[in-house]
Design an enzyme around this catalytic site. Structure first.
Site, short mmCIF file in Angstrom:
data_model
loop_
_atom_site.label_atom_id
_atom_site.label_comp_id
_atom_site.label_asym_id
_atom_site.label_seq_id
_atom_site.Cartn_x
_atom_site.Cartn_y
_atom_site.Cartn_z
N VAL A 103 0.80 -1.09 -0.09
CA VAL A 103 -0.10 0.16 -0.16
C VAL A 103 0.87 1.22 0.22
CG1 VAL A 103 -1.71 1.24 1.14
CG2 VAL A 103 -1.88 -1.27 1.13
N CYS A 104 1.91 1.14 0.68
CA CYS A 104 2.68 2.35 0.82
C CYS A 104 3.32 3.07 -0.42
CB CYS A 104 4.09 1.99 1.74
SG CYS A 104 3.62 1.29 3.25
N PRO A 105 3.51 2.31 -1.45
CA PRO A 105 4.18 3.13 -2.63
C PRO A 105 3.13 3.91 -3.28
CG PRO A 105 4.20 0.84 -2.88
CD PRO A 105 3.96 0.97 -1.54
N GLU A 113 0.52 5.22 -1.85
CA GLU A 113 0.52 6.69 -1.11
C GLU A 113 1.50 7.75 -1.27
OE1 GLU A 113 -1.71 5.90 2.95
OE2 GLU A 113 0.30 5.11 2.90
N ILE A 114 2.77 7.36 -1.47
CA ILE A 114 3.69 8.14 -1.67
C ILE A 114 3.93 8.47 -3.10
CG2 ILE A 114 6.35 8.19 -1.56
CD1 ILE A 114 6.52 6.04 0.74
#
EC number: 1.11.1.24
Length: 257
Positions: free
Chosen positions: A108-110, A112-113
């Protein structure tokens, strides 16, 4: 007799939880770092009940609050592909969106970033910087940036990635999962005077909206400039409210015709 029965019942309930806690802690500590990372990733993203027993946040020690000054931070960041020492003081006179994410090279993190990076110019247009923080090293951040997006990497970044290797920043902001050693998806909007205007925290499996922090920054700036307040779902094209019993009727009469 009643007391003995109570002790017996408590021991039957408490034992599985403590056993789970020990098994998670022991396996996490004894495995090599790479294996430990995979274990945490699998468990935290699976929403399994064991994780609920084992992990508590640092919020019991300190919880920043809206209207209070943001905890000071400093650390090594990746800015435009270079390493740079960064602190909260560097953002005096600007709005700052400071958001935490669990780990580099995850799922999920990439999303968002990259979404924040792609909107960076819109934040800059309203005098706002965006900084992403995780407990990874600045070397890990750079390696992730140098990984193509089609392979789960970040690619070129228009925002800053800050390393919180000691976990102190995550702890100070009350978003650190102490046992897991990673941060929840906390997001803080800090005004030019270093005061927290907004905070939110997501559980690990769900990413955040980029549009909402941008809308909120614009709303806070509108209130500061015009002295009127912003209703639900406000956008820059929406009517606002004069904060008095009589003057506010102008707004309500307009929207409830």
């Amino acid at each position: 007799m009643a007391a003995a029965a109570g002790r017996l019942l408590w021991s039957s309930v408490a034992r599985p939880a403590s056993t789970i806690f020990r098994s998670i802690s022991a396996s996490t500590v004894l495995r090599p770092v790479a294996s430990r990372r995979t274990c945490l990733t699998d468990m935290l993203w699976s929403a399994c009940p064991q994780a609920k027993f084992a992990f508590s946040t640092s919020s019991s020690f300190h919880t920043p609050a809206v209207t209070q000054h943001a905890p000071h931070f400093k650390g090594t960041a990746v800015v435009n592909g270079e390493f740079k020492e960064l602190s909260l003081d560097d953002f005096k006179g600007k709005y700052l969106v400071l958001f935490f994410y669990p780990l580099d090279f995850t799922f999920v993190c990439p999303t968002e970033i990259v979404a924040f990076s792609d909107k960076a110019n819109e934040f800059h247009d309203v005098n706002c910087e965006v900084v992403a923080v995780s407990v990874d090293s600045h070397f890990s951040h750079l390696a992730w940036i140098n990984t193509p997006r089609k392979n789960g990497g970040l690619g070129h970044m228009n925002i800053t990635l800050l390393s919180d290797l000691t976990k102190q920043i995550s702890r100070d902001y009350g978003v650190l999962l102490e046992s897991a050693g990673i941060a929840l998806r906390g997001l803080f909007i800090i005004d030019p005077n270093g005061v927290i205007k907004h905070l939110s925290v997501n559980d690990l499996p769900v990413g955040r909206s980029v549009e909402e922090p941008l809308r909120l920054v614009k709303a806070f700036q509108f209130v500061e400039t015009h002295g009127e307040v912003c209703p639900a779902n406000w956008t820059p094209e929406s009517p606002t409210i004069k904060p008095s019993p009589t003057a506010s009727k102008e707004y309500f009469e307009k929207v409830h015709q």
